[in-house]
Scaffold this motif. Structure first.
Motif, PDB file in Angstrom:
ATOM      1  N   ASN A  19       0.845  -1.191   0.000  1.00  0.00           N
ATOM      2  CA  ASN A  19       0.000   0.000   0.000  1.00  0.00           C
ATOM      3  C   ASN A  19       0.881   1.242   0.000  1.00  0.00           C
ATOM      4  O   ASN A  19       2.120   1.152   0.018  1.00  0.00           O
ATOM      5  CB  ASN A  19      -0.957  -0.009   1.200  1.00  0.00           C
ATOM      6  N   ASN A  20       0.266   2.411  -0.017  1.00  0.00           N
ATOM      7  CA  ASN A  20       1.014   3.658  -0.164  1.00  0.00           C
ATOM      8  C   ASN A  20       1.966   3.901   1.007  1.00  0.00           C
ATOM      9  O   ASN A  20       3.069   4.418   0.831  1.00  0.00           O
ATOM     10  CB  ASN A  20       0.044   4.831  -0.294  1.00  0.00           C
ATOM     11  N   GLU A  21       1.561   3.538   2.222  1.00  0.00           N
ATOM     12  CA  GLU A  21       2.395   3.754   3.402  1.00  0.00           C
ATOM     13  C   GLU A  21       3.448   2.671   3.584  1.00  0.00           C
ATOM     14  O   GLU A  21       4.407   2.863   4.340  1.00  0.00           O
ATOM     15  CB  GLU A  21       1.526   3.821   4.668  1.00  0.00           C
ATOM     16  N   GLY A  22       3.261   1.534   2.951  1.00  0.00           N
ATOM     17  CA  GLY A  22       4.222   0.453   3.064  1.00  0.00           C
ATOM     18  C   GLY A  22       4.037  -0.441   4.272  1.00  0.00           C
ATOM     19  O   GLY A  22       4.868  -1.320   4.516  1.00  0.00           O
ATOM     20  N   THR A  61      -6.441   1.452  -3.414  1.00  0.00           N
ATOM     21  CA  THR A  61      -6.625   2.893  -3.344  1.00  0.00           C
ATOM     22  C   THR A  61      -5.548   3.488  -2.434  1.00  0.00           C
ATOM     23  O   THR A  61      -4.988   2.795  -1.570  1.00  0.00           O
ATOM     24  CB  THR A  61      -8.017   3.250  -2.807  1.00  0.00           C
ATOM     25  N   ILE A  62      -5.278   4.763  -2.600  1.00  0.00           N
ATOM     26  CA  ILE A  62      -4.178   5.396  -1.876  1.00  0.00           C
ATOM     27  C   ILE A  62      -4.447   5.474  -0.381  1.00  0.00           C
ATOM     28  O   ILE A  62      -3.513   5.532   0.434  1.00  0.00           O
ATOM     29  CB  ILE A  62      -3.909   6.807  -2.465  1.00  0.00           C
ATOM     30  N   ASP A  63      -5.739   5.430   0.024  1.00  0.00           N
ATOM     31  CA  ASP A  63      -6.075   5.471   1.451  1.00  0.00           C
ATOM     32  C   ASP A  63      -6.194   4.076   2.060  1.00  0.00           C
ATOM     33  O   ASP A  63      -6.595   3.933   3.220  1.00  0.00           O
ATOM     34  CB  ASP A  63      -7.369   6.245   1.676  1.00  0.00           C
ATOM     35  N   SER A  64      -5.854   3.052   1.302  1.00  0.00           N
ATOM     36  CA  SER A  64      -5.876   1.660   1.768  1.00  0.00           C
ATOM     37  C   SER A  64      -7.262   1.214   2.220  1.00  0.00           C
ATOM     38  O   SER A  64      -7.389   0.355   3.109  1.00  0.00           O
ATOM     39  CB  SER A  64      -4.861   1.450   2.914  1.00  0.00           C
ATOM     40  N   VAL A 103      -4.987   7.959 -11.798  1.00  0.00           N
ATOM     41  CA  VAL A 103      -4.614   9.021 -10.867  1.00  0.00           C
ATOM     42  C   VAL A 103      -5.890   9.700 -10.376  1.00  0.00           C
ATOM     43  O   VAL A 103      -6.732  10.101 -11.174  1.00  0.00           O
ATOM     44  CB  VAL A 103      -3.689  10.046 -11.554  1.00  0.00           C
ATOM     45  N   GLY A 104      -6.062   9.806  -9.083  1.00  0.00           N
ATOM     46  CA  GLY A 104      -7.292  10.350  -8.526  1.00  0.00           C
ATOM     47  C   GLY A 104      -8.354   9.303  -8.262  1.00  0.00           C
ATOM     48  O   GLY A 104      -9.373   9.578  -7.623  1.00  0.00           O
ATOM     49  N   GLU A 105      -8.131   8.088  -8.804  1.00  0.00           N
ATOM     50  CA  GLU A 105      -8.991   6.926  -8.559  1.00  0.00           C
ATOM     51  C   GLU A 105     -10.430   7.138  -9.005  1.00  0.00           C
ATOM     52  O   GLU A 105     -11.354   6.535  -8.474  1.00  0.00           O
ATOM     53  CB  GLU A 105      -8.935   6.536  -7.077  1.00  0.00           C
TER      54      GLU A 105
END
Length: 310
Positions: A19-22, A61-64, A103-105
């Protein structure tokens, strides 16, 4: 540096994705059940149950909050990442292969294989993640592609184009509004007797200016995403199943080896199942596997972060 072995799959892995945070890791395999792991300890948090075929790829998604999976059971599914609950299903008439969020989902692209006279295709849909009761399963655009599987798909140029990799060794660029093929270049062309040039994996750099391919022609290549010109070639001497670029250093890692069905043993020595490090610029060789169903999570020693390799 010793890997932490995570046993969650009975069949070969097809993709791993952070995910984005890893802090979370999703693994996909041919055994139908993607797994979610906590990277700090390697603890398996759960599985996503419902697919009836191999799960070939995924995206988050970027917010997991949401996970997207594409499977050979002819579906692409949206899952709630925290609970494993299936939220929506896109049903197709052909096996699904690659999935990618824009981008932006606000949109999703996924690919389907050729099946029963239907050519391989790229499908683009609008997403309604805020209210999935309003989600439509009908694509706003479907793009027929040349013969052969589409192995990976990515959005580029602020969602204006899609970049796809193919089993014939080609990279292709498509206009996401008109479906026009803007560019195609055969990046991998095996000249040996086996003539295997399939691009097994494609991964983009963080800024989208370049990408790395992994091919059965025993090389990985860094290419310019604007022109598909080959910038660097990394030769491994064995099939390359996946390749990735470090977000911290000028390093490239390749994962190679034969498919488990092609060898009588899946040992690293027999099948070439190993990972190798290269310097991104100089392409010099510095050295985990997935055909046995294990996930190998490496925590790098401090020497990796402090040593000046060149």
């Amino acid at each position: 540096m010793k890997p932490v072995l995570l046993k969650g799959h009975e069949r070969p892995l097809t993709q791993v994705k952070y995910n984005n945070e890893g802090d979370l890791l999703v693994t996909c395999a041919k055994d139908q059940q993607p797994c979610l792991w906590w990277t700090e300890t390697g603890m398996r948090l759960g599985t996503f149950e419902g697919h009836n075929g191999a799960v070939w790829s995924c995206d988050m998604t970027i917010d997991s909050q949401h996970l997207f999976t594409a499977s050979g059971d002819q579906t692409v599914r949206i899952w709630q990442l925290q609970t494993g609950k299936e939220l929506f299903r896109f049903q197709q008439g052909e096996p699904c292969r690659a999935v990618s969020l824009s981008v932006g989902e606000g949109m999703m692209a996924y690919t389907t294989d050729a099946f029963m006279g239907t050519p391989p295709q790229i499908h683009i849909l609008k997403l309604a993640l805020d209210d999935l009761t309003q989600q439509s399963a009908k694509p706003i655009l479907s793009i027929p592609a040349p013969r052969g599987r589409i192995t990976r798909a990515f959005w580029a140029d602020l969602n204006r184009v899609l970049i796809t990799s193919h089993e014939d060794g080609f990279l292709r660029k498509w206009d996401s509004e008109t479906a026009e093929m803007l560019l195609e270049v055969q990046v991998h062309a095996d000249t040996s007797q086996d003539r295997q040039s399939c691009i097994q994996d494609l991964q983009m750099s963080r800024d989208g200016t370049h990408a790395i391919t992994a091919s059965l022609d025993k090389t990985a290549k860094m290419v310019d995403t604007e022109t598909f010109e080959t910038i660097k070639t990394y030769k491994t001497g064995r099939f390359v199943q996946s390749a990735a670029m470090s977000p911290l250093f000028d390093h490239v890692i390749t994962g190679g080896g034969q498919d488990a069905s092609q060898v009588t043993t899946t040992s690293a020595k027999a099948g070439g199942f190993e990972s190798r490090f290269f310097h991104k610029i100089y392409a010099e060789d510095f050295t985990t596997g997935g055909e046995d169903g294990f996930v190998r999570m490496h925590n790098f020693d401090m020497d990796y972060f402090t040593t000046k390799f060149f």
